[in-house]
Enzyme design. Structure first.
Site: not given
Ligand code: HEM
Ligand SMILES: *[C@@H]1O[C@H](CO)[C@@H](O)[C@H](O)[C@H]1NC(C)=O
Ligand SMILES: *[C@@H]1O[C@H](CO)[C@@H](O)[C@H](O)[C@H]1NC(C)=O
Ligand SMILES: *[C@@H]1O[C@H](CO)[C@@H](O)[C@H](O)[C@H]1NC(C)=O
Ligand SMILES: *[C@@H]1O[C@H](CO)[C@@H](O)[C@H](O)[C@H]1NC(C)=O
Length: 321
Positions: A64, A72, A96, A195-196
């Site tokens: 992540r 960004v 964040n 997102h596993t």
């Protein structure tokens, strides 16, 4: 000497690119440190493997970090800069704050690399390699990481707030957020498959488990036990309710069963949704997910890198030189 060597690499690549009339979309090369820091890849790989063995979630956290760096103003390690009295970084931006983690692992890798080859390996490249090695450590696909990114001397809290997608977005907002960074809808869907693995805080998914109707009833009930309607904001739950420490395609199977944890997750599979067939396909094919995820990660890693003589190689990832 080290600097000459990187510059030579740079000019050589620019020369090839100009021969190809701009066909080169990126100046990154996977052998960038082969002569200047031959141990770089093995140092990072073993540090990531031991951090993930100690705590599986760290693999998710490192993956992540690279995403939140690249979205960004490009993959420039801007996310690693600490706030000071005269400098505002990205760590306190809403997406964040109290959420991204893994900084200690990156700092530890950086100090090992500074001992092995001072001033050579950028923090932005460490993030890119650590993301790949994390996915591999959790049983996911591998890919070649292009290298030669350099580190920013600035950061943008505003861009972090604006460009990192919110979990409250609907499908159209998710598509736009990724399209703003040059990704197709399919690439957005496959990247969300990250997102596993990893976890989310109760405050992020409370609205979904208490108020949404496109959610499996037993799943919602079980999520509520660790996330009351008005307490336990920071309580953590697995993003993938079935096989959270494995990087596999269970995330997509969950979505097909209305067991997405975040609002944004379930948006990828809703009644009449345009991305339903992609989700179904990835839920049925491990190998399609792995191949497409790997390609999309390479593309993410190519977002606006600083190369050549722009930016710097930070000596300490938390501050500019
Ligand atoms: C599709 C849009 C996305 C949204 C809205 C989103 C949002 C979120 C949110 C809200 C969390 C939990 C944060 C918390 O509770 O503190 C999270 C966790 C996570 N996200 Fe995403 N994300 C998205 C895409 C991605 C992508 C593209 C990647 C990487 C390729 C990624 C990797 C992760 C990982 C691995 C975690 C778990 C981190 C940990 O446990 O430390 N996400 N995401
Ligand atoms: C990097 O700088 C921070 C802040 O000054 C410091 O706490 C940390 O120990 C430094 N890291 C290394 C590896 O020197
Ligand atoms: C659910 O929706 C109602 C009505 O909009 C709202 O008052 C309530 O705060 C929501 N609950 C959660 C947990 O989001
Ligand atoms: C938060 O999680 C902990 C550990 O699972 C649990 O003991 C605690 O009751 C939870 N807090 C709330 C408010 O549910
Ligand atoms: C899903 O897979 C089927 C069968 O392989 C294929 O025909 C279809 O085009 C795929 N759908 C998408 C959106 O990729």
């Amino acid at each position: 000497m080290a600097i000459h060597s990187s510059n030579n690499n740079y000019f050589y690549i620019m020369f090839i690119c100009s021969l190809l009339f701009g066909i080169c979309s990126s100046q990154l090369t996977s052998n960038f440190y082969d002569s200047t820091c031959p141990k770089a890849l093995s140092i990072i790989k073993s540090a990531v493997a031991s951090a993930v063995a100690k705590e599986h979630r760290m693999g998710a956290s490192l993956l992540r970090l690279h995403f939140h760096d690249c979205f960004v103003n490009g993959c420039d390690a801007s996310i690693l800069l600490d706030d000071t009295s005269t400098f505002t970084g990205e760590k306190t931006a809403a997406p964040n704050l109290n959420s991204v983690r893994g900084f200690d692992v990156i700092d530890n890798i950086k100090s090992q690399l500074e001992s092995a080859c001072p001033g050579i390996v950028s923090c932005a490249d460490i993030l890119a390699i650590a993301a790949r090695d994390s996915v591999v450590s959790l049983g996911g696909p591998s890919w070649n990481v292009g290298l030669g990114r350099r580190d920013s001397t600035s950061a943008s809290k505003d861009a972090a707030t604006k460009d990192i997608p919110s979990p409250l977005l609907d499908l159209s907002g998710l598509i736009t957020a990724f399209s703003n960074k040059g990704f197709t809808t399919q690439e957005m869907v496959v990247l969300a498959g990250a997102h596993t693995t990893g976890q989310a805080r109760c405050q992020i998914f409370r609205g979904r488990i208490y108020n949404e109707t496109n959610i499996d009833t037993n799943f919602a009930t079980s999520m509520k036990s660790n996330c009351p309607s008005s307490d336990g904001d920071s309580n953590l739950t697995a993003l993938d309710v079935t096989t959270n420490v494995l990087f596999d395609n269970a995330y997509f199977k969950n979505l097909v069963n209305n067991k997405g944890l975040l609002h944004s997750d379930q948006q990828l599979f809703i009644s009449g949704g345009s991305t339903n067939s992609l989700v179904t396909n990835y839920s049925n094919s491990y190998s399609a997910f792995f191949a497409d995820f790997a390609s999309a990660m390479v593309k993410m890693g190519n977002l606006s890198p600083l190369t050549g003589t722009t930016g710097q190689i930070r000596a300490n990832c938390t501050k500019v030189n």
